[in-house]
Motif scaffolding. Sequence first.
Motif, PDB file in Angstrom:
ATOM      1  N   LEU A 171       0.831  -1.204   0.000  1.00 53.65           N
ATOM      2  CA  LEU A 171       0.000   0.000   0.000  1.00 53.65           C
ATOM      3  C   LEU A 171       0.869   1.259   0.000  1.00 53.65           C
ATOM      4  O   LEU A 171       0.576   2.228  -0.714  1.00 53.65           O
ATOM      5  CB  LEU A 171      -0.940   0.007   1.202  1.00 53.65           C
ATOM      6  N   ARG A 172       1.947   1.246   0.786  1.00 55.77           N
ATOM      7  CA  ARG A 172       2.849   2.391   0.838  1.00 55.77           C
ATOM      8  C   ARG A 172       3.521   2.596  -0.514  1.00 55.77           C
ATOM      9  O   ARG A 172       3.604   3.718  -1.016  1.00 55.77           O
ATOM     10  CB  ARG A 172       3.891   2.215   1.943  1.00 55.77           C
TER      11      ARG A 172
ATOM     12  N   LEU B   3      -6.923   4.632  -1.178  1.00 50.78           N
ATOM     13  CA  LEU B   3      -5.636   3.922  -1.103  1.00 50.78           C
ATOM     14  C   LEU B   3      -4.735   4.566  -0.053  1.00 50.78           C
ATOM     15  O   LEU B   3      -4.153   3.873   0.786  1.00 50.78           O
ATOM     16  CB  LEU B   3      -4.940   3.922  -2.464  1.00 50.78           C
ATOM     17  N   ALA B   4      -4.633   5.886  -0.085  1.00 48.23           N
ATOM     18  CA  ALA B   4      -3.780   6.592   0.876  1.00 48.23           C
ATOM     19  C   ALA B   4      -4.288   6.378   2.302  1.00 48.23           C
ATOM     20  O   ALA B   4      -3.494   6.168   3.221  1.00 48.23           O
ATOM     21  CB  ALA B   4      -3.712   8.077   0.540  1.00 48.23           C
TER      22      ALA B   4
ATOM     23  N   VAL C 281      -3.610   3.649   7.624  1.00 48.30           N
ATOM     24  CA  VAL C 281      -4.120   2.727   8.651  1.00 48.30           C
ATOM     25  C   VAL C 281      -3.193   1.520   8.778  1.00 48.30           C
ATOM     26  O   VAL C 281      -2.824   1.118   9.884  1.00 48.30           O
ATOM     27  CB  VAL C 281      -5.564   2.285   8.321  1.00 48.30           C
ATOM     28  N   ALA C 282      -2.785   0.964   7.644  1.00 50.16           N
ATOM     29  CA  ALA C 282      -1.913  -0.214   7.664  1.00 50.16           C
ATOM     30  C   ALA C 282      -0.525   0.100   8.227  1.00 50.16           C
ATOM     31  O   ALA C 282       0.156  -0.786   8.735  1.00 50.16           O
ATOM     32  CB  ALA C 282      -1.781  -0.786   6.246  1.00 50.16           C
ATOM     33  N   GLU C 283      -0.115   1.353   8.159  1.00 48.40           N
ATOM     34  CA  GLU C 283       1.201   1.769   8.652  1.00 48.40           C
ATOM     35  C   GLU C 283       1.273   1.865  10.176  1.00 48.40           C
ATOM     36  O   GLU C 283       2.371   1.958  10.732  1.00 48.40           O
ATOM     37  CB  GLU C 283       1.558   3.148   8.076  1.00 48.40           C
TER      38      GLU C 283
ATOM     39  N   PRO D 281       1.154  -0.117  12.882  1.00 47.13           N
ATOM     40  CA  PRO D 281       2.126  -0.933  13.640  1.00 47.13           C
ATOM     41  C   PRO D 281       3.581  -0.508  13.382  1.00 47.13           C
ATOM     42  O   PRO D 281       4.386  -0.446  14.311  1.00 47.13           O
ATOM     43  CB  PRO D 281       1.876  -2.358  13.134  1.00 47.13           C
ATOM     44  N   ARG D 282       3.886  -0.186  12.137  1.00 52.63           N
ATOM     45  CA  ARG D 282       5.244   0.280  11.809  1.00 52.63           C
ATOM     46  C   ARG D 282       5.527   1.598  12.515  1.00 52.63           C
ATOM     47  O   ARG D 282       6.614   1.800  13.058  1.00 52.63           O
ATOM     48  CB  ARG D 282       5.372   0.445  10.296  1.00 52.63           C
ATOM     49  N   TRP D 283       4.558   2.498  12.519  1.00 47.07           N
ATOM     50  CA  TRP D 283       4.755   3.788  13.163  1.00 47.07           C
ATOM     51  C   TRP D 283       4.954   3.636  14.667  1.00 47.07           C
ATOM     52  O   TRP D 283       5.762   4.346  15.256  1.00 47.07           O
ATOM     53  CB  TRP D 283       3.582   4.716  12.873  1.00 47.07           C
ATOM     54  N   ARG D 284       4.226   2.700  15.276  1.00 46.03           N
ATOM     55  CA  ARG D 284       4.446   2.450  16.727  1.00 46.03           C
ATOM     56  C   ARG D 284       5.874   1.954  16.944  1.00 46.03           C
ATOM     57  O   ARG D 284       6.539   2.362  17.885  1.00 46.03           O
ATOM     58  CB  ARG D 284       3.421   1.447  17.259  1.00 46.03           C
ATOM     59  N   ARG D 285       6.330   1.079  16.061  1.00 50.22           N
ATOM     60  CA  ARG D 285       7.695   0.573  16.159  1.00 50.22           C
ATOM     61  C   ARG D 285       8.714   1.701  15.950  1.00 50.22           C
ATOM     62  O   ARG D 285       9.717   1.784  16.655  1.00 50.22           O
ATOM     63  CB  ARG D 285       7.880  -0.536  15.109  1.00 50.22           C
TER      64      ARG D 285
END
Length: 123
Positions: A17-18, A103-104, A109-111, A113-117
């Motif tokens: 998605l990114r 899409l954006a 939204v899908a990002e 977990p990565r952002w928390r990391r």
Amino acid sequence: MADPDAAAAGARLPDVLRFLTELIAWIAAPWALARHSLLLSAAALLLLIGLPTVLATPGDKKQVIVAVPGQVTIALVLLQAVAAVAASWALWPAWAATAVTLLAAACLVAEQPRWRRLTSTRR
């Protein structure tokens, strides 16, 4: 028992998605700005492609040229999403711009977990 292939596909979804959002930003933003200035169009390409290539958060990418905190990486993803959405609304019919907006939104939204990391203090 969990399906490892399904788990791997789910882990790749935010990346896909990114990438799609980035690709639209790379195409649409310079295209939209070229109507006003070729210099602005070139600057958009440098910002949208160059910055994420050079700046990276250690542990998020294999190769880091210039290390930055996670908040900078998040800001770059937001920049790409905003550029994709704004340029799509400036250039394309409403149905296409709506698809890019969705899409954006799905990418952001899908990002999460990565952002928390990226923003966690443990590294």
